[in-house]
Scaffold this motif. Structure first.
Motif, PDB file in Angstrom:
ATOM      1  N   GLU A  48       4.996  12.571   5.214  1.00 20.44           N
ATOM      2  CA  GLU A  48       6.019  11.948   6.080  1.00 20.44           C
ATOM      3  C   GLU A  48       6.787  10.863   5.313  1.00 20.44           C
ATOM      4  OE1 GLU A  48       4.178  10.449   9.710  1.00 20.44           O
ATOM      5  OE2 GLU A  48       5.615   8.810   9.804  1.00 20.44           O
ATOM      6  N   LYS A  83      -1.173  -3.315 -13.615  1.00 16.72           N
ATOM      7  CA  LYS A  83      -0.926  -4.765 -13.601  1.00 16.72           C
ATOM      8  C   LYS A  83      -2.080  -5.521 -14.257  1.00 16.72           C
ATOM      9  CE  LYS A  83       1.112  -3.895  -9.061  1.00 16.72           C
ATOM     10  NZ  LYS A  83       0.252  -2.911  -8.395  1.00 16.72           N
ATOM     11  N   ASP A 130       1.650   3.504  -8.411  1.00 11.94           N
ATOM     12  CA  ASP A 130       1.515   2.062  -8.629  1.00 11.94           C
ATOM     13  C   ASP A 130       0.053   1.658  -8.427  1.00 11.94           C
ATOM     14  OD1 ASP A 130       3.193  -0.704  -8.620  1.00 11.94           O
ATOM     15  OD2 ASP A 130       1.476  -0.855  -7.262  1.00 11.94           O
ATOM     16  N   TRP A 146       6.467  -4.635  -2.125  1.00 14.59           N
ATOM     17  CA  TRP A 146       5.098  -4.232  -1.769  1.00 14.59           C
ATOM     18  C   TRP A 146       4.828  -4.558  -0.296  1.00 14.59           C
ATOM     19  CZ3 TRP A 146       1.557  -7.712   0.019  1.00 14.59           C
ATOM     20  CH2 TRP A 146       1.438  -8.985  -0.530  1.00 14.59           C
ATOM     21  N   GLY A 204       1.590   4.008  -3.687  1.00 10.83           N
ATOM     22  CA  GLY A 204       0.759   2.867  -4.078  1.00 10.83           C
ATOM     23  C   GLY A 204      -0.692   3.111  -3.717  1.00 10.83           C
ATOM     24  N   TRP A 223       0.142 -11.864 -10.584  1.00  9.87           N
ATOM     25  CA  TRP A 223       0.485 -13.073  -9.809  1.00  9.87           C
ATOM     26  C   TRP A 223       0.829 -14.181 -10.801  1.00  9.87           C
ATOM     27  CZ3 TRP A 223       0.539 -13.393  -4.433  1.00  9.87           C
ATOM     28  CH2 TRP A 223      -0.078 -12.350  -3.733  1.00  9.87           C
ATOM     29  N   LEU A 258       5.549  -1.440   4.615  1.00  9.16           N
ATOM     30  CA  LEU A 258       5.364  -1.181   6.048  1.00  9.16           C
ATOM     31  C   LEU A 258       4.641  -2.347   6.703  1.00  9.16           C
ATOM     32  CD1 LEU A 258       4.322   2.591   5.698  1.00  9.16           C
ATOM     33  CD2 LEU A 258       6.611   1.649   6.137  1.00  9.16           C
ATOM     34  N   GLY A 259       4.676  -3.510   6.049  1.00  7.05           N
ATOM     35  CA  GLY A 259       4.014  -4.685   6.609  1.00  7.05           C
ATOM     36  C   GLY A 259       2.504  -4.556   6.607  1.00  7.05           C
ATOM     37  N   GLN A 260       1.987  -3.621   5.828  1.00  7.55           N
ATOM     38  CA  GLN A 260       0.539  -3.367   5.725  1.00  7.55           C
ATOM     39  C   GLN A 260      -0.087  -3.091   7.094  1.00  7.55           C
ATOM     40  OE1 GLN A 260      -0.978  -6.808   3.459  1.00  7.55           O
ATOM     41  NE2 GLN A 260      -0.901  -5.555   1.603  1.00  7.55           N
ATOM     42  N   SER A 277       5.060  -9.738 -10.869  1.00  9.43           N
ATOM     43  CA  SER A 277       4.800  -9.483  -9.460  1.00  9.43           C
ATOM     44  C   SER A 277       4.481 -10.811  -8.777  1.00  9.43           C
ATOM     45  CB  SER A 277       3.623  -8.516  -9.313  1.00  9.43           C
ATOM     46  OG  SER A 277       3.341  -8.293  -7.953  1.00  9.43           O
ATOM     47  N   ASN A 278       4.980 -10.960  -7.577  1.00 14.84           N
ATOM     48  CA  ASN A 278       4.724 -12.158  -6.770  1.00 14.84           C
ATOM     49  C   ASN A 278       5.327 -13.418  -7.381  1.00 14.84           C
ATOM     50  OD1 ASN A 278       3.088 -10.896  -4.648  1.00 14.84           O
ATOM     51  ND2 ASN A 278       1.702 -10.448  -6.333  1.00 14.84           N
ATOM     52  N   LYS A 283       1.665   3.213   0.937  1.00 18.28           N
ATOM     53  CA  LYS A 283       0.331   3.764   0.717  1.00 18.28           C
ATOM     54  C   LYS A 283      -0.182   4.401   2.006  1.00 18.28           C
ATOM     55  CE  LYS A 283      -4.226   2.883   1.437  1.00 18.28           C
ATOM     56  NZ  LYS A 283      -4.919   2.348   2.626  1.00 18.28           N
ATOM     57  N   SER A 284      -0.838   5.524   1.886  1.00 17.45           N
ATOM     58  CA  SER A 284      -1.618   6.074   2.981  1.00 17.45           C
ATOM     59  C   SER A 284      -2.711   6.930   2.385  1.00 17.45           C
ATOM     60  CB  SER A 284      -0.748   6.923   3.916  1.00 17.45           C
ATOM     61  OG  SER A 284      -1.584   7.491   4.910  1.00 17.45           O
TER      62      SER A 284
HETATM   63  P1  NAD Z   1       1.967  -0.696   3.163  1.00 20.55           P
HETATM   64  O1  NAD Z   1       2.999  -1.544   3.794  1.00 20.55           O
HETATM   65  O2  NAD Z   1       2.373   0.479   2.328  1.00 20.55           O
HETATM   66  O3  NAD Z   1       1.014  -0.275   4.340  1.00 20.55           O
HETATM   67  C1  NAD Z   1      -0.002   0.669   4.181  1.00 20.55           C
HETATM   68  C2  NAD Z   1      -0.586   0.970   5.553  1.00 20.55           C
HETATM   69  O4  NAD Z   1       0.456   1.407   6.446  1.00 20.55           O
HETATM   70  C3  NAD Z   1      -1.551   2.142   5.494  1.00 20.55           C
HETATM   71  O5  NAD Z   1      -2.852   1.712   5.180  1.00 20.55           O
HETATM   72  C4  NAD Z   1      -1.449   2.720   6.879  1.00 20.55           C
HETATM   73  O6  NAD Z   1      -2.309   2.020   7.739  1.00 20.55           O
HETATM   74  C5  NAD Z   1      -0.029   2.429   7.280  1.00 20.55           C
HETATM   75  N1  NAD Z   1       0.852   3.630   7.133  1.00 20.55           N
HETATM   76  C6  NAD Z   1       1.283   4.208   5.971  1.00 20.55           C
HETATM   77  N2  NAD Z   1       2.096   5.235   6.243  1.00 20.55           N
HETATM   78  C7  NAD Z   1       2.193   5.307   7.589  1.00 20.55           C
HETATM   79  C8  NAD Z   1       2.897   6.158   8.475  1.00 20.55           C
HETATM   80  N3  NAD Z   1       3.681   7.134   8.026  1.00 20.55           N
HETATM   81  N4  NAD Z   1       2.760   5.952   9.807  1.00 20.55           N
HETATM   82  C9  NAD Z   1       1.981   4.953  10.289  1.00 20.55           C
HETATM   83  N5  NAD Z   1       1.309   4.106   9.500  1.00 20.55           N
HETATM   84  C10 NAD Z   1       1.389   4.285   8.157  1.00 20.55           C
HETATM   85  O7  NAD Z   1       1.000  -1.675   2.336  1.00 20.55           O
HETATM   86  P2  NAD Z   1       0.386  -1.736   0.885  1.00 20.55           P
HETATM   87  O8  NAD Z   1      -0.457  -0.564   0.595  1.00 20.55           O
HETATM   88  O9  NAD Z   1      -0.220  -3.075   0.782  1.00 20.55           O
HETATM   89  O10 NAD Z   1       1.663  -1.705  -0.074  1.00 20.55           O
HETATM   90  C11 NAD Z   1       2.073  -0.566  -0.805  1.00 20.55           C
HETATM   91  C12 NAD Z   1       1.700  -0.683  -2.257  1.00 20.55           C
HETATM   92  O11 NAD Z   1       2.236  -1.889  -2.808  1.00 20.55           O
HETATM   93  C13 NAD Z   1       0.203  -0.820  -2.523  1.00 20.55           C
HETATM   94  O12 NAD Z   1      -0.509   0.353  -2.343  1.00 20.55           O
HETATM   95  C14 NAD Z   1       0.217  -1.349  -3.929  1.00 20.55           C
HETATM   96  O13 NAD Z   1       0.490  -0.313  -4.848  1.00 20.55           O
HETATM   97  C15 NAD Z   1       1.382  -2.337  -3.850  1.00 20.55           C
HETATM   98  N6  NAD Z   1       0.920  -3.720  -3.559  1.00 20.55           N
HETATM   99  C16 NAD Z   1       1.113  -4.661  -4.514  1.00 20.55           C
HETATM  100  C17 NAD Z   1       0.695  -5.963  -4.302  1.00 20.55           C
HETATM  101  C18 NAD Z   1       0.931  -6.999  -5.362  1.00 20.55           C
HETATM  102  O14 NAD Z   1       0.403  -8.118  -5.243  1.00 20.55           O
HETATM  103  N7  NAD Z   1       1.691  -6.704  -6.377  1.00 20.55           N
HETATM  104  C19 NAD Z   1       0.057  -6.321  -3.101  1.00 20.55           C
HETATM  105  C20 NAD Z   1      -0.136  -5.343  -2.148  1.00 20.55           C
HETATM  106  C21 NAD Z   1       0.317  -4.054  -2.375  1.00 20.55           C
END
Ligand code: NAD
Length: 279
Positions: free
Chosen positions: A245, A78, A48, A191, A23, A113, A194-196, A143-144, A236-237
């Motif tokens: 990883e 989207k 994504d 989405w 993502g 949304w 990892l809890g962002q 989505s959402n 995402k990272s």
């Molecule tokens: P996520 O849960 O994937 O968290 C990303 C964060 O987790 C990174 O910025 C980093 O700080 C940490 N991380 C990632 N890999 C790690 C690792 N191996 N070890 C430690 N920390 C790590 O959050 P996200 O990016 O919000 O969600 C994933 C994807 O979902 C987005 O990139 C996007 O494509 C989608 N998304 C969609 C919506 C929607 O409204 N539809 C909203 C948010 C995200």
């Protein structure tokens, strides 16, 4: 590591989607080409993005530079809230996304949304059906959308989305929406898997105990939990070592007890906006 290891989830329209992808929310537009190129080199084939992320061009440049045959990739984008409306409005927004991506079709197009205050998602969904009929998006989804939005959408149009992409991680699993989706044959995309990074997920004993038991990282345990629960995920990272990883999750399997312990962490712990309040 290759994409061959990534299972595919069967969708209700006869097509399938790689269960693990990458993502690009909050990936800086200026860095997107490099970051997505890294992801493709690591083996990710499912990307994504969204119009509102502002990085569709960078995703498109990375795809073009990769030389990977289009049919080996799975690309989602989207429709942003401002572009909900009649067929002409939706079509124009879709065309602009395709143009930015440099593609002649996407695999999946989502209503980002429900934005109930606008009350245009049913009309928008009818336009999505036309886009799917034109084959320029292979699948259509939302989505959402909470259970009540899905219920109305399906009730008024008779067309069931292929996926619902919702906030979903151990503290916020949306059991009501997930159960309704399952009953309707809608695949769940998680989405913020990892809890962002917004709560100390990687320090929770249920997660760290499984990580120690399998000799993997807490992030790998959480991604594996999603996969074993049947969710589609695209963590995402920006960091190449973390991308690698997060993709290296097919060499171990959580036990049923480990999966159940993580599922037991649910506490309505939403980390982002409520879908009924976003406009
Ligand atoms: P996520 O849960 O994937 O968290 C990303 C964060 O987790 C990174 O910025 C980093 O700080 C940490 N991380 C990632 N890999 C790690 C690792 N191996 N070890 C430690 N920390 C790590 O959050 P996200 O990016 O919000 O969600 C994933 C994807 O979902 C987005 O990139 C996007 O494509 C989608 N998304 C969609 C919506 C929607 O409204 N539809 C909203 C948010 C995200």
């Amino acid at each position: 590591m290759t994409d061959q290891l990534v299972p595919r989830i069967q969708l209700n329209d006869g097509l399938s989607i790689p269960q693990l992808g990458f993502g690009v929310f909050k990936v800086d537009p200026g860095e997107t080409e490099r970051i997505v190129s890294d992801a493709l080199e690591i083996g990710y084939r499912h990307l994504d993005t969204a119009r509102i992320y502002g990085n569709e061009e960078g995703v498109g440049r990375a795809i073009a530079a990769s030389g990977i045959p289009r049919q080996e990739l799975y690309i989602t984008t989207k429709l942003w809230n401002d572009d909900q409306g009649d067929a002409a409005t939706v079509q124009a927004a879709f065309d602009a996304s395709l143009e930015r991506l440099g593609l002649d079709y996407v695999d999946l197009y989502l209503i980002h949304w429900p934005t109930p205050a606008r009350d245009r998602y049913v009309e928008t969904w009818r336009a999505f059906e036309q886009l799917r009929d034109s084959a320029r998006t292979r699948s259509i989804g939302v989505s959402n959308f909470l259970a009540h939005h899905l219920e109305r959408l399906i009730g008024e149009t008779g067309v069931v989305p292929a996926v619902d992409q919702i906030e979903l991680h151990p503290y916020h699993q949306q059991p009501e929406t997930a159960a309704f989706a399952e009953q309707q044959g809608i695949a769940i995309e998680a989405w913020g898997p990892l809890g962002q990074g917004k709560y100390p997920l990687f320090e929770i004993p249920e997660v760290t105990a499984a990580a120690t038991a399998h000799g993997v990282t807490p992030a790998q345990v959480v991604i594996r939990w999603h996969l074993q629960r049947g969710h589609i995920v695209f963590p995402k990272s920006n960091r190449r070592e973390r991308m690698a990883e997060n993709f290296d999750v097919f060499g171990f399997e959580l036990t049923n007890d480990e999966v159940a312990a993580i599922t037991g962490l649910e506490r309505e712990g939403r980390v982002s906006a409520h879908p009924d309040e976003v406009d």
